[in-house]
Scaffold this motif. Sequence first.
Motif, PDB file in Angstrom:
ATOM      1  N   GLY A  96       0.821  -1.210   0.000  1.00  0.00           N
ATOM      2  CA  GLY A  96       0.000   0.000   0.000  1.00  0.00           C
ATOM      3  C   GLY A  96       0.850   1.252   0.000  1.00  0.00           C
ATOM      4  N   ASP A  97       0.167   2.389   0.078  1.00  0.00           N
ATOM      5  CA  ASP A  97       0.874   3.677   0.049  1.00  0.00           C
ATOM      6  C   ASP A  97       1.796   3.869   1.243  1.00  0.00           C
ATOM      7  OD1 ASP A  97      -0.316   4.323  -2.301  1.00  0.00           O
ATOM      8  OD2 ASP A  97      -1.911   5.550  -1.420  1.00  0.00           O
ATOM      9  N   ASP A  98       1.477   3.183   2.356  1.00  0.00           N
ATOM     10  CA  ASP A  98       2.301   3.362   3.556  1.00  0.00           C
ATOM     11  C   ASP A  98       3.483   2.395   3.595  1.00  0.00           C
ATOM     12  OD1 ASP A  98       0.796   1.091   3.880  1.00  0.00           O
ATOM     13  OD2 ASP A  98       0.386   1.417   6.015  1.00  0.00           O
ATOM     14  N   ASN A 150       6.055   2.096  -9.087  1.00  0.00           N
ATOM     15  CA  ASN A 150       5.363   3.350  -9.417  1.00  0.00           C
ATOM     16  C   ASN A 150       5.212   4.256  -8.202  1.00  0.00           C
ATOM     17  OD1 ASN A 150       5.116   2.792 -12.121  1.00  0.00           O
ATOM     18  ND2 ASN A 150       3.051   1.942 -11.968  1.00  0.00           N
ATOM     19  N   ILE A 151       4.957   3.662  -7.030  1.00  0.00           N
ATOM     20  CA  ILE A 151       4.842   4.461  -5.805  1.00  0.00           C
ATOM     21  C   ILE A 151       6.149   5.209  -5.539  1.00  0.00           C
ATOM     22  CG2 ILE A 151       4.650   4.320  -3.284  1.00  0.00           C
ATOM     23  CD1 ILE A 151       2.642   2.014  -3.709  1.00  0.00           C
ATOM     24  N   LYS A 155       6.795   9.345  -5.703  1.00  0.00           N
ATOM     25  CA  LYS A 155       7.363  10.075  -4.566  1.00  0.00           C
ATOM     26  C   LYS A 155       8.650  10.802  -4.950  1.00  0.00           C
ATOM     27  CE  LYS A 155       5.441   7.193  -0.864  1.00  0.00           C
ATOM     28  NZ  LYS A 155       4.641   8.269  -0.233  1.00  0.00           N
TER      29      LYS A 155
END
Length: 476
Positions: A96-98, A150-151, A155
């Motif tokens: 996930g994003d985290d 991709n994340i 960032k």
Amino acid sequence: MNTTEELTLELKKVITTDQAWHYRVVPKFSDAVKTEFFIDEEADKNSAQQELEMLLGKKIELVPVSTLTIQKNLAQNYRKNQTELKQKSRQVNSAGDDFIPNLISEAKELGSSDIHIEIYEEKCRIRFRIDGLLVERYQIGKANFPALINIVKIKANLDISEKRLPQDGRIIFNYSGHKFDIRVSVLPTLWGEKIVLRILSNDSSHIEISKLGFSELQLKHYLEGIKKPHGIILISGPTGSGKTTSLYATLKLLNKNTTNVLTIEDPIEYTLEGINQVQLKESIGLTFASALRTFLRQDPDVIMLGEIRDGETAQMAIRASLTGHLVLSTIHTNSALGTISRLIDMGIEPFLIASTINTSVAQRLLRLLCPLCKKEQGFTNDLFPKTFKSEILLKKHFIPKGCDHCHFTGYKGRKAIYEVIPIDTELAAHIKNNQLALDKELKERNITRLSFNAFKLFENGQTSLDEIYPILLSDN
């Protein structure tokens, strides 16, 4: 609790191994009414106290101690199954994003310098570089790998549609109230893109020149060199040997209200208040040499070049020192004397080197054996390289074994060793005449070579033969 302590059997039975590691606690005292624990100062004490009271059914008191102390005592008293830990690179089924922030936070806590995110035909993995060695921490499902890449790209403000060319970027990350930079490098490989995240600590408060590892005589020679108003201080060594840290520690000493200090770096690893730092950008023509030309018009007192890579940069550094500036820089050579030969190879005349170099330094970072698991073995001097002659007959040495405390690498922490050569009038005359066989002159000045300092660490049982072997091999 300042050292590793062996608990009594009764205290060990107070909690299970899993509970001790989960709550980061070690029993201190226990009776029918209450139990006292030492707890990691970084742990959630309120939550741990409430849950332990429910688990044990008695009053719980917690005494905070350092993370290192808890880690040592947990490893000593609550050893986990070694097979399980060695194979335990955690499987991640969704990212996930985290996930990336948590990954960076974990790497920071473990003292990691780099995070490697890699893909192969059958698996994807994440490894941390800890004390110079890569340790696998996670395995990622192949279906989740593209999203993870991709994340990171988003960032780092990189192009997520570009998968054929290398890309470089940066992430500014906040952790426990501290802001630091992450340098991001994306590389297309056979099975997909590989990412390396280099963690750059901007906090320079812990860097002190007296704590770097210089001997008393080496520090005296080095400080005398940087006190001169002009000339060049050169620090040599391979990538990852701590050269930049030594330069920043030096800049902290030279950084005064009365001094104009300019640096050109790639990348800027620490930020120092009061120093004018410039990031190298070769893509737009901002190179070490071009920056140095501009620096000379900025009325500097001290100039720091991240690295002397070519003859043009070397010529500019020589020119800057001859016009009354103190120049600090690094160079890739195997020894402090090798620096002189390298500059000559770059086309610098020996008489210019002799008149400008104040001090030549070589350094290495050696991994230290884990004090909790290193194992003693018999030793004979035949195991040394044939080119290295030891005057001391060693009968034993220590080898790495591996435990939870050192992530089963056998090593914990690193130590810098140095070779510091102050260029005095006599040595300058030898350099001017291109006479670089100076072993006799160095011995007369009690200047110890890298091989001697590496051998001393080995003799004292602080490091292994594998760590010092390349240094002994190159000293001939």
